[in-house]
Scaffold this motif. Sequence first.
Motif, PDB file in Angstrom:
ATOM      1  N   ALA A  29       0.835  -1.300  -0.172  1.00 31.43           N
ATOM      2  CA  ALA A  29       0.065   0.050  -0.041  1.00 31.43           C
ATOM      3  C   ALA A  29       0.891   1.186  -0.082  1.00 31.43           C
ATOM      4  O   ALA A  29       0.479   2.090  -0.770  1.00 31.43           O
ATOM      5  CB  ALA A  29      -0.835   0.033   1.243  1.00 31.43           C
ATOM      6  N   MET A 147      -4.118  -4.412  -1.814  1.00 32.99           N
ATOM      7  CA  MET A 147      -3.414  -3.211  -0.949  1.00 32.99           C
ATOM      8  C   MET A 147      -2.794  -2.239  -2.041  1.00 32.99           C
ATOM      9  O   MET A 147      -2.712  -1.215  -1.494  1.00 32.99           O
ATOM     10  CB  MET A 147      -2.383  -3.920  -0.030  1.00 32.99           C
ATOM     11  CG  MET A 147      -2.823  -4.659   1.160  1.00 32.99           C
ATOM     12  SD  MET A 147      -3.846  -3.787   2.295  1.00 32.99           S
ATOM     13  CE  MET A 147      -2.669  -2.674   3.155  1.00 32.99           C
ATOM     14  N   TRP A 152      -7.689  -0.162  -0.859  1.00 35.74           N
ATOM     15  CA  TRP A 152      -6.735  -0.823   0.303  1.00 35.74           C
ATOM     16  C   TRP A 152      -7.439  -0.360   1.630  1.00 35.74           C
ATOM     17  O   TRP A 152      -6.844  -1.229   2.662  1.00 35.74           O
ATOM     18  CB  TRP A 152      -5.332  -0.211   0.223  1.00 35.74           C
ATOM     19  CG  TRP A 152      -5.405   1.517   0.331  1.00 35.74           C
ATOM     20  CD1 TRP A 152      -5.371   2.420  -0.692  1.00 35.74           C
ATOM     21  CD2 TRP A 152      -5.099   1.985   1.631  1.00 35.74           C
ATOM     22  NE1 TRP A 152      -5.273   3.823  -0.042  1.00 35.74           N
ATOM     23  CE2 TRP A 152      -4.915   3.362   1.614  1.00 35.74           C
ATOM     24  CE3 TRP A 152      -4.765   1.767   2.999  1.00 35.74           C
ATOM     25  CZ2 TRP A 152      -4.794   4.408   2.430  1.00 35.74           C
ATOM     26  CZ3 TRP A 152      -4.600   2.448   4.139  1.00 35.74           C
ATOM     27  CH2 TRP A 152      -4.812   4.034   3.597  1.00 35.74           C
ATOM     28  N   THR A 156      -7.454  -3.584   4.206  1.00 37.26           N
ATOM     29  CA  THR A 156      -6.737  -3.435   5.648  1.00 37.26           C
ATOM     30  C   THR A 156      -7.651  -4.044   6.588  1.00 37.26           C
ATOM     31  O   THR A 156      -7.409  -4.724   7.657  1.00 37.26           O
ATOM     32  CB  THR A 156      -6.230  -1.987   5.950  1.00 37.26           C
ATOM     33  OG1 THR A 156      -5.311  -1.573   4.720  1.00 37.26           O
ATOM     34  CG2 THR A 156      -5.566  -2.174   7.012  1.00 37.26           C
TER      35      THR A 156
END
Length: 379
Positions: A29, A147, A152, A156
């Motif tokens: 990310a 990600m 993302w 997460t």
Amino acid sequence: MLAVAATLVGGIAWIGNPQTLPVAFAFPALWALSPSRIVAALVSGGYFLAASRGLPQGVANFYASDLWPGLLLWFGASLGFVAVHAALWAKRPGGVRALRYLAAAVLMAVPPFGIVGWAHPLTAAGMLFPGWGWFGLAAAATGLLAMTTRWWPAATIVLGGIWLWSAASWTDRSPPEGWRGVDLELGQSLGRDVRLEQHHDLIATVRRAAGDGASIVVLPESALGFWTPTVERLWRDELRGVDITVIAGAAIVDARGYDNVMLTISAARADILYRERMPVPVSMWEPWLAWTGHGGGARAHFFANPIVELGGRRIAPLICYEQLILWPVLQSMLHAPEVIVATGNGWWTAGSSIVAIQKASTVAWARLFGIPLVTAFNL
């Protein structure tokens, strides 16, 4: 700020605790959020250098030198990781960026870049999807790709929830019945001290394990030093009358170099069980010696003997450095092993978390594939 965050991610994920490995899933990310190729390089460098921070101290211990050689090797090892991720970074978001990250992850998993592919986020797959095997690996890879997209934050949350559930349901799997891994604290004398007394001490340790019910005892990497007919005769004679098989590390030397191996020893016979596929680069594996016509250095058997058999069981053997990179593990898993045997001689890692990271990695792989793990390390 992205580079600092990546440094924190690398430092936390790779402290040597298997439970923190999923933190590494934040790296793609941060890489994807980088606004330029230079920032992507800084993010990659921060993550890798933090994850491999024990290397300078380890090199200094190994060569009995100051930190400068270790620092140079540390930065040198990071170049492959940084170059791959910087070259494949894409300014354009979406599927292109995800595919670019997939390419980077694959390159860092297999030779030649995979030779220094430490701290690969996929190592954490077993901490998120225990027992899922190849499906778990695919799910983890999908999570890593997610990600790198605009989704993302949602990824997460989902991965974080899976992580918490997995941690709450953690159970340790016992080694196979009759198997015993023996950890030693003999420092750099193990494998270098060729005195008869050390062999007798190791044999006594094996005999005690046999007395406690062990039928297969695993000793650390390099436990027997140089393997010679004299050493073989000593061990076989001393094991007479004891119903036990020993798996132990040794070096087999010839005019062109040496093999770092696992041996099986009993009163009846002694055989080479496994030849290491990927010795430690620079300190052990020195291919330039062969290129210049000189002998020496450990041989790398890259894709040879991914699986071995002992007592009817299929074993995935991993020696030291092989526990830090992906392809030896995944190659062995393709052959459906029934037990992982991981050994190391980590005296040179004093003051660092390298051995702890090795152990955490093997725990994660064993957990992913639901395979019992037997370890033996020397410190």
